[in-house]
Design a protein around this motif. Structure first.
Motif, PDB file in Angstrom:
ATOM      1  N   ALA A   1     -98.863 -29.695  -9.839  1.00 24.95           N
ATOM      2  CA  ALA A   1    -100.276 -29.692 -10.227  1.00 24.95           C
ATOM      3  C   ALA A   1    -100.421 -30.081 -11.699  1.00 24.95           C
ATOM      4  O   ALA A   1     -99.657 -29.640 -12.553  1.00 24.95           O
TER       5      ALA A   1
ATOM      6  N   SER B   1    -110.232 -33.706  -6.516  1.00 24.94           N
ATOM      7  CA  SER B   1    -109.518 -33.108  -7.639  1.00 24.94           C
ATOM      8  C   SER B   1    -110.434 -32.720  -8.794  1.00 24.94           C
ATOM      9  O   SER B   1    -110.072 -31.875  -9.616  1.00 24.94           O
TER      10      SER B   1
ATOM     11  N   GLU C   1    -103.463 -39.202  -9.313  1.00 22.77           N
ATOM     12  CA  GLU C   1    -102.369 -38.504  -9.988  1.00 22.77           C
ATOM     13  C   GLU C   1    -101.079 -39.296  -9.799  1.00 22.77           C
ATOM     14  O   GLU C   1    -100.714 -39.633  -8.677  1.00 22.77           O
TER      15      GLU C   1
END
Length: 290
Positions: free
Chosen positions: A121, A37, A66
């Motif tokens: 996202a 990421s 995340e």
């Protein structure tokens, strides 16, 4: 310089941790272990470390999780469903099947209905900002640790510098004594040669002067003392000085080698060997200085 530091932070949507390990190295060598990421941000992180560190091999490990709840996404393959409908229509026209295609029939057709989970996202700018803040916190902790180690190292380096100053004084005295002894023996020899009428006393005197001049180490001692004084100026500044101290030690070693080749007397030679050993110890420790 060696050091270890770690920092972490948790927000509503992110959990970030950064670990830094540094060991001695002549130059700055940074190695990264990054999650996918943030791999695109490696050049940003590298620039940050280059601004804050001057020497050392630094291993940077990051972990980014995340914490966004996934969203269920349902998709229908309309192309496949249209083809199935057309095929059923042809079968109905031929009298093979009867009735219209029902929703339940659609669900039983393989690969027409697809269900999956997607994570929204995270904003790229926010991700860079959060990870950058955690990296900055870890760098501050690493700097504090390296500074504490540097204080102990500075004390040891100063102790060895003082030892070198004492050796310089001792070498100067021993060289003076050695040169005086050589000069006295030469003058005795000259006195003996005067009994030989074939000897040109002027030429003999010139050779004595040349020998004494070759054994003169005053210039080397002046430069060596200047280097030792310059050392204090360098370590007292705020800029990284590791490479400068390394170069300064090379110059000191050159002067000591010259003194060793010119100084007279066994005691002076022994002191030069000791001075070389101290310089080598200093050189090894300077590799730890940023």
């Amino acid at each position: 310089m060696t050091g270890f530091a770690a920092a972490s932070r948790e927000t509503e949507d992110l959990a970030v941790s950064v670990t830094l390990r540094s060991v001695n190295h002549r130059h700055l060598d940074v190695q990264f272990r990054l999650p996918q990421s943030v791999q695109a941000l490696e050049h940003v992180f590298r620039a940050t470390l280059q601004q804050r560190l001057a020497r050392g091999r630094v291993d940077v490990a990051m972990n980014v999780q995340e914490r966004v709840e996934p969203v269920t996404v349902v998709e229908i393959d309309e192309t496949l469903l249209t083809a199935v409908g057309e095929a059923v229509g042809r079968a109905r026209a031929a009298g093979i099947v009867e009735g219209a295609l029902q929703p339940g029939d659609m669900l039983r057709i393989p690969q027409v209905l697809k269900v999956r989970e997607e994570r929204p996202a995270i904003d790229a700018a926010r991700l860079e900002a959060v990870v950058g803040e955690v990296l900055d916190e870890a760098l501050r902790a690493l700097h504090d640790m390296r500074r504490k180690e540097g204080e102990f190292l500075a004390a040891e380096l100063e102790e060895r510098r003082q030892a070198l100053i004492g050796l310089v004084e001792a070498v100067e005295e021993a060289s003076r004594d050695g040169a005086a002894g050589i000069q006295e023996r030469l003058l005795q020899r000259v006195a003996e040669l005067r009994l030989d009428p074939q000897v040109d006393e002027t030429l003999v005197a010139q050779e004595v002067v040349k020998f004494v001049a070759r054994s003169e180490i005053r210039e080397e001692l002046v430069r060596l003392r200047a280097h030792l004084a310059h050392w204090v100026e360098l370590v007292g500044g705020e800029e990284p000085v590791g490479r400068k101290l390394d170069f300064l030690l090379q110059e000191m070693n050159r002067e000591v080698n010259t003194i060793g080749s010119k100084a007279e007397g066994a005691r002076a030679s022994a002191l030069v060997v000791t001075a070389k050993a101290e310089l080598e110890k200093l050189r090894e420790q300077v590799q730890n200085v940023e």
